[in-house]
Every structure is written in structure tokens, then in C-alpha cells.
Write a protein that holds these residues in place. Structure first.
Motif, PDB file in Angstrom:
ATOM      1  N   ILE A   6       0.824  -1.214   0.000  1.00 23.58           N
ATOM      2  CA  ILE A   6       0.000   0.000   0.000  1.00 23.58           C
ATOM      3  C   ILE A   6       0.853   1.257   0.000  1.00 23.58           C
ATOM      4  O   ILE A   6       1.697   1.462   0.875  1.00 23.58           O
ATOM      5  N   GLU A   8      -0.478   4.732  -0.633  1.00 28.40           N
ATOM      6  CA  GLU A   8      -1.111   5.871   0.049  1.00 28.40           C
ATOM      7  C   GLU A   8      -2.593   5.603   0.270  1.00 28.40           C
ATOM      8  O   GLU A   8      -3.286   5.125  -0.634  1.00 28.40           O
ATOM      9  N   ILE A   9      -3.061   5.931   1.454  1.00 30.91           N
ATOM     10  CA  ILE A   9      -4.502   5.810   1.728  1.00 30.91           C
ATOM     11  C   ILE A   9      -5.168   7.110   1.289  1.00 30.91           C
ATOM     12  O   ILE A   9      -4.814   8.190   1.765  1.00 30.91           O
ATOM     13  N   THR A  12     -10.076   7.169   4.103  1.00 35.09           N
ATOM     14  CA  THR A  12      -9.926   6.313   5.283  1.00 35.09           C
ATOM     15  C   THR A  12     -11.219   5.559   5.596  1.00 35.09           C
ATOM     16  O   THR A  12     -12.297   5.908   5.106  1.00 35.09           O
ATOM     17  N   TYR A 169     -10.223   0.504   3.461  1.00 35.40           N
ATOM     18  CA  TYR A 169     -10.054   1.881   2.997  1.00 35.40           C
ATOM     19  C   TYR A 169      -9.736   1.876   1.503  1.00 35.40           C
ATOM     20  O   TYR A 169      -9.540   0.817   0.911  1.00 35.40           O
ATOM     21  N   CYS A 171      -7.082   2.973  -1.378  1.00 34.74           N
ATOM     22  CA  CYS A 171      -5.667   3.336  -1.435  1.00 34.74           C
ATOM     23  C   CYS A 171      -5.062   3.067  -2.805  1.00 34.74           C
ATOM     24  O   CYS A 171      -5.680   2.434  -3.652  1.00 34.74           O
TER      25      CYS A 171
END
Ligand code: PRP
Ligand code: MN
Ligand code: MG
Length: 181
Positions: A6, A8-9, A12, A169, A171
């Protein structure tokens, strides 16, 4: 490990939860005293369908459909093939199609037509993510969770090669991930 893939989220778990509550409250208001059926589009819609249905405080029924686009990527594509149909008779019912993401709009435009032709009283769309800039078919989306840029995302139902749907989430992934699968 999943976590190391992963990058970047973008959205959220908390943001998804809050927005889903808002959309559920809005649907509860808009459809009071109406016979509503939620139709989730497999497989991507599963998490959003499960969360959204529990935020709608009406006696709704639930069904699922699974479709695939013909000739993906071609300009002529606009047809979808039903791989698994709903079981319900939707004549006279208010249909809300539940989707994880709308991209070209081909899936949603086709499904809206199919349900209208079958005699639904109304057909609207509740979609978690909207990649507006990718649209090829204009389709009205009544309930939209988040507008997102044209970036490859996964999570909350959205997959890459059938994986990552279970992330809670939204991402992006590291480029190296795409080399390994
Ligand atoms: C994805 C997504 C939407 C559709 C959006 O599904 O879940 O259903 O594509 O694309 P469109 O707006 O360009 O039609 P996919 O066909 O990948 O199946 P899946 O839900 O099983 O991942
Ligand atoms: Mn899908
Ligand atoms: Mg997919």
C-alpha cells in the motif's frame, strides 16, 4: 505482506463510514413509504452494499447482479452481459443500484436501462466512488460517496487482479505490485 503493497490511503475507513451514514440517512428520507430494492453489483459492491443497507432505516429488500462488459476498451463497447441475474421481480418497485465505482459509466447506463425496461417504478444509483473524468456514457448518479481522480485505486470492494477488495479503505499501490501478479 499486504501492508507493504500500500502506497497511500486516499479515503480512510472513518471517512467511508461517515459518508455511508450520510447517504443512508438521505435514502431513508427520500424513500419513505416506498417499496425499495437495493441491487448490489458483484463483486465490487459487496462492502458498500453491506455497510449502506445497515444505514437505511426502511424495510428494503436486497438482491445482487453480476455483469461483465463486452469488448472492454473498445469505443463500440456499451453492452453488458449478465453473468448472474437478480431473482426478484422489480415491476413497480423503486430500484437503487449499489456500486463500488463508476468509471466509463457503461455498466451503470446498461443496468439502468435493463431495470427500466423490466418495469421498475424508478431506478437510481448509489455509488461509493466516482471517477468522473473517465466517463464515456452520461449517467445520472443520485448518491455519490466521493469523487476521485483518474488514479488506479483498490480497497473497499475495488480490486487489482481480484485482490485487495478486503481492505477497509481506498488506497493506491506501489508500482512494484503490478510486476509481481
Ligand atoms: C468494475 C467496478 C464497476 C465497473 C465500473 O467492476 O466494480 O462495476 O467496473 O466500470 P465502468 O463504469 O467502466 O462500467 P469489474 O467489471 O471490474 O468487476 P468486479 O466488480 O467483480 O471487480
Ligand atoms: Mn464491479
Ligand atoms: Mg474489477
Amino acid at each position: 505482506m499486504l501492508k507493504s503493497d500500500i502506497k497511500e490511503i486516499l479515503i480512510t475507513e472513518e471517512q467511508l463510514k461517515r459518508r455511508t451514514e450520510e447517504i443512508g440517512a438521505q435514502i431513508t428520507k427520500d424513500y419513505e413509504d416506498k417499496d425499495v430494492i437495493l441491487v448490489g453489483v458483484l463483486k465490487g459492491a459487496m462492502p458498500f452494499l453491506c455497510d449502506l443497507m445497515r444505514q437505511i432505516h426502511l424495510p428494503v429488500s436486497i438482491d445482487t447482479i453480476c455483469v461483465s462488459s463486452y469488448g472492454a476498451g473498445t469505443v463500440s463497447s456499451g453492452e453488458v452481459q449478465i453473468k448472474k441475474d437478480i431473482d426478484s421481480d422489480i415491476k413497480g418497485k423503486h430500484v437503487i443500484i449499489v456500486e463500488d465505482i463508476i468509471d466509463t459509466g457503461i455498466t451503470m447506463a446498461a443496468l439502468k436501462n435493463i431495470f427500466c425496461e423490466r418495469g421498475a417504478e424508478s431506478v437510481e444509483i448509489a455509488v461509493c466512488l466516482d471517477k468522473k473524468e473517465r466517463r464515456q456514457k452520461e449517467v445520472f448518479t443520485k448518491y455519490v460517496g466521493f469523487e476521485i481522480p483518474d488514479e488506479f485505486i483498490v480497497g473497499y470492494g475495488c480490486d487489482y487482479a481480484e485482490k485487495y477488495r478486503n481492505l477497509p479503505y481506498i488506497c493506491t499501490l506501489y508500482p512494484s505490485v503490478f510486476e509481481h501478479i
